[in-house]
Design an enzyme around this catalytic site. Structure first.
Site, PDB file in Angstrom:
ATOM      1  N   SER A  92      15.988 -14.421  40.669  1.00  0.00           N
ATOM      2  CA  SER A  92      15.788 -15.352  41.534  1.00  0.00           C
ATOM      3  C   SER A  92      14.144 -15.071  42.049  1.00  0.00           C
ATOM      4  O   SER A  92      13.717 -16.230  42.884  1.00  0.00           O
ATOM      5  CB  SER A  92      16.661 -15.663  42.517  1.00  0.00           C
ATOM      6  N   SER A 123      17.892  -9.766  40.350  1.00  0.00           N
ATOM      7  CA  SER A 123      17.003 -10.760  40.746  1.00  0.00           C
ATOM      8  C   SER A 123      15.557 -10.158  41.025  1.00  0.00           C
ATOM      9  O   SER A 123      14.508 -10.943  41.049  1.00  0.00           O
ATOM     10  CB  SER A 123      17.276 -11.448  41.864  1.00  0.00           C
ATOM     11  N   LYS A 163       9.048 -13.292  49.422  1.00  0.00           N
ATOM     12  CA  LYS A 163      10.111 -14.273  48.861  1.00  0.00           C
ATOM     13  C   LYS A 163      10.623 -15.325  50.100  1.00  0.00           C
ATOM     14  O   LYS A 163      10.891 -14.829  51.194  1.00  0.00           O
ATOM     15  CB  LYS A 163      11.413 -13.641  48.285  1.00  0.00           C
TER      16      LYS A 163
END
Length: 485
Positions: free
Chosen positions: A150, A174, A73
């Site tokens: 996210s 998330s 990420k």
């Protein structure tokens, strides 16, 4: 099936037997990224990955991550590789250090393939607010359904069999909610179990660095590598690291599972409820004791507003350094205030700006008692109630989301119980710093969905054991949108 479609465990076995090489896996992963249509990649580490993979020629039998491709990420620091958190204000930022988690994976000779998309600065749950736009769910070729956020990009690349695992971060759900929508195992550890050094701060009191895999066993293998105290992160725990694979296949006799009635009552999708009841019977048949317990519904309805106030307030403070001078594009002006105003106006999305305004408002001296401190006290009250449940039970069990992956144009009534509780209850795992895992349990309309298990702090080994028992019975193992079962 291509070797890249395997789990970490099976891929490692193929590497040790020299049925495939790290260079071949890396080349195939890069090829799949270039063919992928889900807008999941912020930066492709093509040259870096190929160069490293070429050096891996002698398999390491006792190192399960040797030569295994992975993705990261883009809010996790990677030395000499752009790391933007999908925010325009960080365009061009190239860190001079690796996050501790990255250093550990590199030491195990795993091969970093790419940085993945996210909601800008990890603030959001839709996978739509990053500076590259929407990230799509690989199970939906029409590109009308979200994968959520996210950690949207990391979920997407694992679900697409581009890599067998990817790092993410979890502040409210998330990792665990995208895992449900993508047919994956999504895991967040106990707060402090994995070092957060190098993870861009959103809400440090809630943030956890975790990951996506396609099996529970792979999640346990990864935690064996990533867990442990880190002198660079004073919040990382000194609690001894277990061998998280050791208890995977233990019998469930004596395991006690709690189901919070008020959470289940907030779900309306009868197909999900039916499947949930079926899995409870499976657990009971395996020797586990499952009880329905109660928690004040009015307290549960405060979960989302409590999370929102705390997260906005901490985010406002933590991102004050993104001012156009220390980071981000420089806009010429007569004074520092104007430079900062121009940089933050151009560099932040509208959602980020709204969150910062609310966070600043909550932190104002005249508002702190009524907003921020009140939210903090309520968080403590929620955690106290959950700890009472954990005095008698090993895990809390519930569906991970009230539906399959929603459509981008869907409208949610944010005042209904289904949103306030069913859609947001997993933030309990962050409020109390509990380890929490989502695993796939079924499909509806050709879209996967998952259920969630949350355990006592530092009981990850027990959590994996309970999750794998259900995985073994259901057979939802190594799912992939590329090779739909």
């Amino acid at each position: 099936m291509n070797y890249l479609d395997l789990t970490i465990t099976a891929m490692h076995e193929a590497l040790v037997k020299k049925q495939v090489t790290p260079l071949e896996l890396t080349s195939e992963a890069i090829k799949r990224i270039k063919e992928d249509k889900n807008n999941a990649i912020e930066y492709l580490c093509e040259q870096e990955a190929l160069a490293f993979a070429k050096t891996l020629t002698t398999p390491e039998k006792d190192n399960p991550l040797w030569g295994i491709p992975f993705a990261v990420k883009d809010n996790i620091s990677t030395k000499d590789i752009p790391t933007t958190a999908s925010a325009d204000i960080l365009n061009g930022y190239v860190p001079i250090f690796d996050a501790t988690a990255i250093s550990k994976l590199k030491a195990k000779k795993a091969v970093m393939i790419a940085k993945t998309t996210l909601d800008s600065l990890a603030m959001g749950g839709s996978g739509t607010t990053g500076h590259l736009g929407k990230t799509y769910n690989p199970y939906d070729p029409s590109h009308t359904r979200m994968i959520a956020g996210s950690s949207c990009g990391s979920a997407s690349v694992v679900s697409s069999s581009i890599v067998p695992f990817a790092l993410g971060s979890d502040t409210g759900d998330s990792i665990r909610k995208p895992a449900s929508f993508a047919g994956l195992v999504g895991f967040k550890p106990t707060w402090g179990r994995i070092s957060r050094f190098g993870l861009f701060p959103f809400v440090p009191s809630l943030d956890a660095l975790g990951f996506f895999t396609r099996s529970v066993e792979d999640a346990a293998i990864l935690l064996n590598v990533l867990a442990g105290h880190d002198e660079a992160d004073y919040t990382s725990s000194l609690v001894q690291v277990d061998d998280y694979t050791k208890e995977l296949n233990n019998p469930l006799k004596g395991v006690k599972i709690a189901v919070i009635q008020e959470i289940i009552d907030s779900f309306t999708d009868q197909d999900i409820i039916k499947r949930f009841n079926e899995t409870i019977k499976i657990y009971q048949s395996l020797g586990a004791k499952v009880d329905y317990v109660h928690l004040d519904k009015h307290l549960l309805m405060t979960l989302f507003p409590t999370y929102y106030i705390i997260s906005c307030a901490e985010a406002t403070s933590n991102n004050a350094n993104l001012d156009g001078i220390k980071f981000g594009p420089y806009y010429d002006a007569d004074n520092y205030i104007e430079v900062m105003k121009k940089a933050r106006t151009a560099g932040f999305s509208e959602r980020i700006k709204r969150r910062f305004v609310l966070g600043s408002f909550a932190l104002m001296k005249e508002n702190q008692n009524e907003l921020f401190l009140r939210a903090a006290k309520n968080r403590h009250k929620i955690v106290d109630e959950i700890n009472k449940i954990f005095k008698d039970y090993d895990v809390i069990y519930a569906p991970a989301s009230p539906s399959i992956a929603p459509r981008f144009d869907s409208v949610t009534n944010q005042l209904q119980d289904e949103y306030l509780i069913a859609d947001n209850y997993m933030c309990i795992g962050n409020f109390g710093g509990y380890p929490s895992l989502t695993l796939p349990v079924g499909f509806k309309d050709n879209m996967p969905f998952g259920f969630n298990l949350t355990a006592k702090p530092f009981m990850e080994a027990k959590l994996f054991n309970i999750a794998k028992a259900l995985e073994d019975k259901l057979g939802y193992f190594n799912l992939s949108a590329r090779n739909k079962k």
